[in-house]
Write a protein that holds these residues in place. Structure first.
Motif: not given
Length: 601
Positions: A117-126, A197-213
């Motif tokens: 699930e998308l949570v607030a911490e994902d935007y903090v991380y992104s 509202a600049v979704g192409d730049l502020l799009g949320a990423m999951a930390r697990e994805v970045v650490e996995h790849y």
């Protein structure tokens, strides 16, 4: 005044509004949007992206907190992953955003088979990723211009190769609970929602994805958007498919009451589940003729910005050609929110610097470029001469403004060069530098037909001034990388507005964004002070006065020769419905429908 039906008929007759066909019944065939990018993508990581085509892709894979109403003109903001518009306090310094529960990332092995699930911490991380020096984000200066409390200091602690501490708290960037994000700024930012509202730049990423790849993260864009990456052959073919995990999101919009086209689109699509297409297939076709032929023969069902060489074939005299109208082709035409410019490397010893003779060289080059001829010959009239970096459709654009930026005056250009010592001392027909050393301009340029046409015109213009120029060809990603690193002398690039406020165009002059948006590497304290004041001031006369001063400085120092704003024509074959060119945002694929193709046997 005519009825709404009369307005629709009139627009369709001129070929400038789509003649809306009756809704098509759903079938089992696939709904596929097919078209071509003119330039190859570079990367699919919001933190690292800095070109239009990559941003178009990331806008459909990742989601910001807010978006723009697809049909509203003037623009309106809508919650996207947020549950409502932000709560603003402390004179626009504190922004509290509550997320909508039940939004999930697309399935990926990084999540270990669990729904994420998308949570607030994902935007903090992104947002923190922009501050990580190891990622070398070209957008860091833009993010930093909003002055999130403590974020720049966190970046500073990670300089010198030290790892960025993603777990360390940042005062201005906090998840108050699972679904509440709070951003605190050091100064008032009345228009901060544009950043959100600049979704192409502020799009949320999951930390697990970045650490996995790890370093391969840009090859695995995993977001909450309406599409997922299905196929990617770099600089050749990209396929995005409907995200099977995408939440229930319905077509909603609020067009103006007198907007006949918008009201008709709303009536047709309101309540439809998004995205309406199953797949988007993108080809990279740099040359104009094969891109145009691919549309004519139906290989592509949409063409964005018809190549200038073929506009007269498509809309002779401004009306849709009968042979296209008979096929059910629809056309849209408008002045785009963009500017095309030549920019100089202000760190370069030849064209850079701030001494009177260096400024005179840049201004002479600007005066010596025949932009009107370029528009007529290369762009077939599909552009308007620019007089300032401010782009159309933004708040402070003045179509009546006249400045040196928009002038062609080779006699004055030669006089400037003579006056400041750029003269031909040895009689060989070429000017030397003021110290008598040889002068050769080096202009980076893409390796395609359109660029070759442009180089022929520019070569002629500069020769007429007695300036020797060499063109250094390369592919777009290579030239972009060189520009970011400051390894160039002259290049040319387009600037497309990402928000309705005109300040976005001035990012390219902000000294804090050198190496990112400020490709010219322009640094002037007086301009930086204006940029900072523009950010904090509310809309009004004082702010407009600062915009006029910023334009004056942009012309006086000439780090960029802004050439033109483009007039664009988009075409779609009959099966494509619902298209409307966005003013600032890049995500629209989910808002169009394509009649289903016959199932393959």
């Amino acid at each position: 005044m005519g009825t709404r039906r009369d307005l629709i008929r009139a627009g369709a007759a001129w070929g400038l509004l789509p003649a809306l066909a009756p809704a098509q019944p759903l079938t089992t065939g696939e709904r596929v949007l097919r078209y071509a990018f003119r330039t190859a993508e570079t990367v699919m990581d919001p933190v690292r992206v800095n070109d239009l085509y990559s941003r178009t892709l990331t806008a459909h894979l990742f989601e910001g907190l807010y978006t723009y109403d697809h049909l509203a003109r003037p623009v309106k903001f809508r919650p996207l992953t947020a549950a409502a518009l932000p709560e603003v306090s402390d004179n626009h310094r504190t922004w509290t955003i509550r997320l909508r529960p039940g939004i999930y990332f697309a399935d990926d092995p990084a999540f270990g088979g669990r729904r994420r699930e998308l949570v607030a911490e994902d935007y903090v991380y992104s947002i923190k990723r922009y501050a990580d020096p190891l990622l070398k984000s070209p957008n860091w200066g833009y993010v930093d211009s909003y002055q999130l409390l403590g974020l720049a200091a966190q970046r500073q602690r990670a300089q010198g190769g030290r790892p960025f501490d993603y777990d360390a708290p940042v005062e201005g960037l906090r998840a108050l609970d699972r679904y509440t994000l709070q951003i605190r700024l050091s100064e008032p930012r009345p228009r901060f929602i544009e950043f959100l509202a600049v979704g192409d730049l502020l799009g949320a990423m999951a930390r697990e994805v970045v650490e996995h790849y790890g370093e391969r993260t840009p090859e695995h864009p995993v977001g909450t958007g309406p599409f997922v990456l299905q196929q990617w052959r770099r600089a050749s073919r990209i396929v995005l498919a409907r995200n099977p995990q995408y939440r229930e999101r319905l077509y909603e919009a609020e067009p103006a009451a007198d907007d006949a086209e918008g009201q008709a689109l709303l009536a047709r699509f309101k309540g439809r589940r998004l995205p309406m297409v199953d797949r988007v297939e993108i080809s990279i076709v740099e040359e104009s003729q094969p891109r145009w032929l691919a549309f004519l023969n139906g290989q592509h069902n949409f063409i964005e910005q018809v190549p200038a060489d073929f506009v007269e074939q498509a809309l002779p005299g401004g009306e849709l050609a009968p042979y296209l109208a008979q096929q059910g082709v629809k056309a849209w035409r408008r002045l785009r929110s963009d500017a095309s410019m030549v920019f100089f490397n202000l760190d370069d010893p030849v064209v850079g610097g701030y001494t009177p003779e260096q400024v005179a060289l840049r201004r002479a080059i600007g005066l010596g470029l025949d932009v009107g001829r370029e528009i007529r010959v290369v762009h077939r009239g599909q552009a308007r001469v620019a007089n300032a970096p401010i782009v159309p459709n933004t708040t402070s654009f003045d179509p009546s403004l006249q400045t040196e930026m928009g002038q062609y005056d080779p006699a004055r250009a030669r006089a400037l060069l003579d006056l400041y010592g750029w003269t031909d001392r040895n009689g060989d027909g070429w000017r030397e530098r003021p110290d008598g050393s040889p002068l050769t301009l080096v202009w980076n340029i893409e390796d395609n037909q359109r660029a070759r046409q442009l180089s022929e015109l520019w070569l002629r213009d500069l020769r007429a001034l007695g300036l020797r120029v060499e063109f250094k060809t390369g592919k777009w990603p290579e030239l972009l990388k060189a520009a970011r690193a400051g390894a160039f002398q002259m290049w040319h690039v387009g600037n497309l507005a990402a928000a309705p406020d005109s300040q976005g165009a001035l990012q390219r002059y902000d000294g804090n964004q050198v190496g990112g948006q400020n490709m010219a590497r322009f640094r002037r304290p007086e301009f930086d002070a204006i940029y900072k004041r523009l950010s904090a001031l509310p809309d009004g006369p004082e702010r407009e006065t600062l915009f006029r001063e910023a334009v004056r400085l942009s012309v006086a120092w000439m780090p960029y020769k802004v050439r033109w704003h483009s007039l664009v024509t988009d075409l779609a074959h009959a099966p494509v419905h619902g298209y409307r060119r966005p003013l600032f945002w890049q995500d629209w694929w989910h808002m169009v429908d394509v009649e289903p193709e016959a199932p393959k046997t």
